[in-house]
Write an enzyme that holds these catalytic residues in place. Structure first.
Site, short mmCIF file in Angstrom:
data_model
loop_
_atom_site.label_atom_id
_atom_site.label_comp_id
_atom_site.label_asym_id
_atom_site.label_seq_id
_atom_site.Cartn_x
_atom_site.Cartn_y
_atom_site.Cartn_z
N GLY A 46 0.85 -1.19 0.00
CA GLY A 46 0.00 0.00 0.00
C GLY A 46 0.87 1.24 0.00
CG HIS A 137 -1.00 1.06 7.40
ND1 HIS A 137 -0.10 0.60 8.33
CD2 HIS A 137 -0.28 1.91 6.59
CE1 HIS A 137 1.09 1.12 8.11
NE2 HIS A 137 1.02 1.92 7.05
O1 K1U Z 1 1.60 2.42 3.97
C1 K1U Z 1 2.67 1.86 3.90
O2 K1U Z 1 3.64 2.33 4.46
C2 K1U Z 1 2.81 0.56 3.15
C3 K1U Z 1 2.75 -0.65 4.07
C4 K1U Z 1 1.33 -1.14 4.12
C5 K1U Z 1 0.96 -2.09 5.21
C6 K1U Z 1 1.76 -3.15 5.58
C7 K1U Z 1 1.35 -4.01 6.57
C8 K1U Z 1 0.14 -3.82 7.20
C9 K1U Z 1 -0.62 -2.75 6.84
C10 K1U Z 1 -0.24 -1.90 5.85
C11 K1U Z 1 3.68 -1.72 3.50
O3 K1U Z 1 3.48 -2.17 2.44
S1 K1U Z 1 5.02 -2.22 4.48
C12 K1U Z 1 5.78 -3.51 3.50
C13 K1U Z 1 5.02 -4.79 3.53
O4 K1U Z 1 4.18 -4.99 4.38
C14 K1U Z 1 5.28 -5.84 2.52
C15 K1U Z 1 6.30 -5.73 1.62
C16 K1U Z 1 6.50 -6.73 0.69
C17 K1U Z 1 5.71 -7.83 0.65
C18 K1U Z 1 4.69 -7.96 1.56
C19 K1U Z 1 4.46 -6.96 2.50
ZN ZN Z 2 2.44 3.26 6.24
#
Ligand code: K1U
Ligand code: ZN
Length: 173
Positions: A46, A137
């Site tokens: 996201g 989030h």
């Molecule tokens: O908003 C953001 O900073 C992005 C975030 C979103 C998110 C992650 C986990 C729970 C809720 C929302 C991320 O994408 S962090 C990276 C991540 O979770 C990930 C990266 C690669 C593969 C799978 C997950």
């Molecule tokens: Zn975030």
């Protein structure tokens, strides 16, 4: 399309409430493309506009994790939660603006969200599982809230100090 740089906490722009998108223009379409490219490159599931320094109510996400499944990119303009389940779920959340830090956050297990699509049409959809966690989030980002704001002050402070150190190191190199 281009990859935009992602703000790292602490940054005052990550604490601000964003402004609604008034009209879907070429700039908005370009921003959506750039945000998706930036999210996939990070990689993440996201990304919210303020994380790339744009103070508009807009987010992208793709939580498709099935082996071999094709991408399912979503662009949500002016999203808002219109229903939350009583049931709650806990997920070990991360954030591209708080690299390499994870913590359990409890949220409603399912939410119904309404938004405008890139075609200007109103959409309503109920999300559950990782999609639900992610959309909440990202909407929090649009309201100037980070996942660490749900943690106990000491843990939040510890993570913030680590991020301050990381930013000092990044500035030196
Ligand atoms: O908003 C953001 O900073 C992005 C975030 C979103 C998110 C992650 C986990 C729970 C809720 C929302 C991320 O994408 S962090 C990276 C991540 O979770 C990930 C990266 C690669 C593969 C799978 C997950
Ligand atoms: Zn975030």
């Amino acid at each position: 399309m281009s990859i935009r740089s992602i703000l790292i906490h602490p940054d005052p722009r990550l604490k601000k409430i964003t402004a609604p998108v008034a009209e879907i223009t070429d700039d908005v379409r370009r921003l959506a493309d750039d945000m998706l490219e930036t999210m996939y490159d990070a990689p993440g599931i996201g990304l919210a506009a303020p994380q790339v320094s744009v103070m508009s109510r807009m987010l992208v996400m793709d939580c498709e994790k099935e082996e071999g499944a094709s991408a399912n990119p979503m662009v949500l303009i002016n999203p808002s939660v219109i229903w939350s389940s009583e049931d709650r779920s806990v997920y070990d959340e991360g954030c591209l603006s708080i690299p390499d830090q994870y913590a359990e956050v409890e949220r409603p297990a399912a939410v119904k969200v309404s938004w405008t699509g890139l075609d200007g049409k109103e959409v309503q959809e109920t999300f559950d599982g990782l999609w639900s966690t992610c959309v909440q989030h990202e909407i929090d980002h649009l309201d100037g809230k980070l996942f660490i704001d749900y943690l106990k002050p000491l843990k939040r402070q510890m993570i913030t100090r680590k991020m301050q150190k990381l930013k000092r190191e990044m500035a030196r190199s």
